[in-house]
Design a protein around this motif. Sequence first.
Motif, PDB file in Angstrom:
ATOM      1  N   GLY A  78       0.808  -1.213   0.000  1.00 30.28           N
ATOM      2  CA  GLY A  78       0.000   0.000   0.000  1.00 30.28           C
ATOM      3  C   GLY A  78       0.839   1.260   0.000  1.00 30.28           C
ATOM      4  O   GLY A  78       2.068   1.227   0.026  1.00 30.28           O
ATOM      5  N   MET A  79       0.149   2.402  -0.035  1.00 29.99           N
ATOM      6  CA  MET A  79       0.815   3.700  -0.050  1.00 29.99           C
ATOM      7  C   MET A  79       0.814   4.282   1.363  1.00 29.99           C
ATOM      8  O   MET A  79      -0.206   4.255   2.054  1.00 29.99           O
ATOM      9  N   ILE A  80       1.971   4.829   1.756  1.00 26.86           N
ATOM     10  CA  ILE A  80       2.118   5.406   3.091  1.00 26.86           C
ATOM     11  C   ILE A  80       2.033   6.918   2.996  1.00 26.86           C
ATOM     12  O   ILE A  80       2.662   7.535   2.135  1.00 26.86           O
ATOM     13  N   HIS A  81       1.231   7.509   3.853  1.00 27.65           N
ATOM     14  CA  HIS A  81       1.149   8.974   3.937  1.00 27.65           C
ATOM     15  C   HIS A  81       0.866   9.311   5.391  1.00 27.65           C
ATOM     16  O   HIS A  81      -0.072   8.811   5.997  1.00 27.65           O
ATOM     17  N   GLY A  82       1.731  10.148   5.940  1.00 32.04           N
ATOM     18  CA  GLY A  82       1.614  10.448   7.365  1.00 32.04           C
ATOM     19  C   GLY A  82       1.766   9.176   8.170  1.00 32.04           C
ATOM     20  O   GLY A  82       2.691   8.398   7.954  1.00 32.04           O
ATOM     21  N   ASN A  83       0.831   8.967   9.095  1.00 23.95           N
ATOM     22  CA  ASN A  83       0.855   7.748   9.905  1.00 23.95           C
ATOM     23  C   ASN A  83      -0.163   6.733   9.395  1.00 23.95           C
ATOM     24  O   ASN A  83      -0.646   5.894  10.149  1.00 23.95           O
ATOM     25  N   THR A  84      -0.456   6.821   8.102  1.00 22.21           N
ATOM     26  CA  THR A  84      -1.500   5.992   7.505  1.00 22.21           C
ATOM     27  C   THR A  84      -0.929   5.173   6.351  1.00 22.21           C
ATOM     28  O   THR A  84      -0.063   5.648   5.621  1.00 22.21           O
TER      29      THR A  84
END
Length: 102
Positions: A55-61
């Motif tokens: 998946g794609m990581i952005h911030g803490n997500t």
Amino acid sequence: MKSWIKVTSLDNIPTMGARKVLIDDLEIGIFKNSKKEVFALENRCPHKDGVLTEGMIHGNTVTCPLHNWDIDMETGMAIDEEADCVTRYELKVEDNIVYLNI
Ligand code: FES
């Protein structure tokens, strides 16, 4: 009692990326965000088993690659979904080595 398992070097996890590790039959994703914070989650989306390390990581997500559920890596909770969550594992970094408490 905690049982820390040495899993990999911190440098082996790409920033904004992930690595998967297999401990017995358990597949765990180790994720690193842009602030170089690291998180450990079962590598299986609570929706329909998407592989979270893809998946794609952005911030803490991390966003699941299959149907775009956002998973909060700090809590393991699916954001804006019906209270589904993924197992989160305690992790520590010492001397640039990542350890998991399983
Ligand atoms: S399997 Fe992850 S959102 Fe559907």
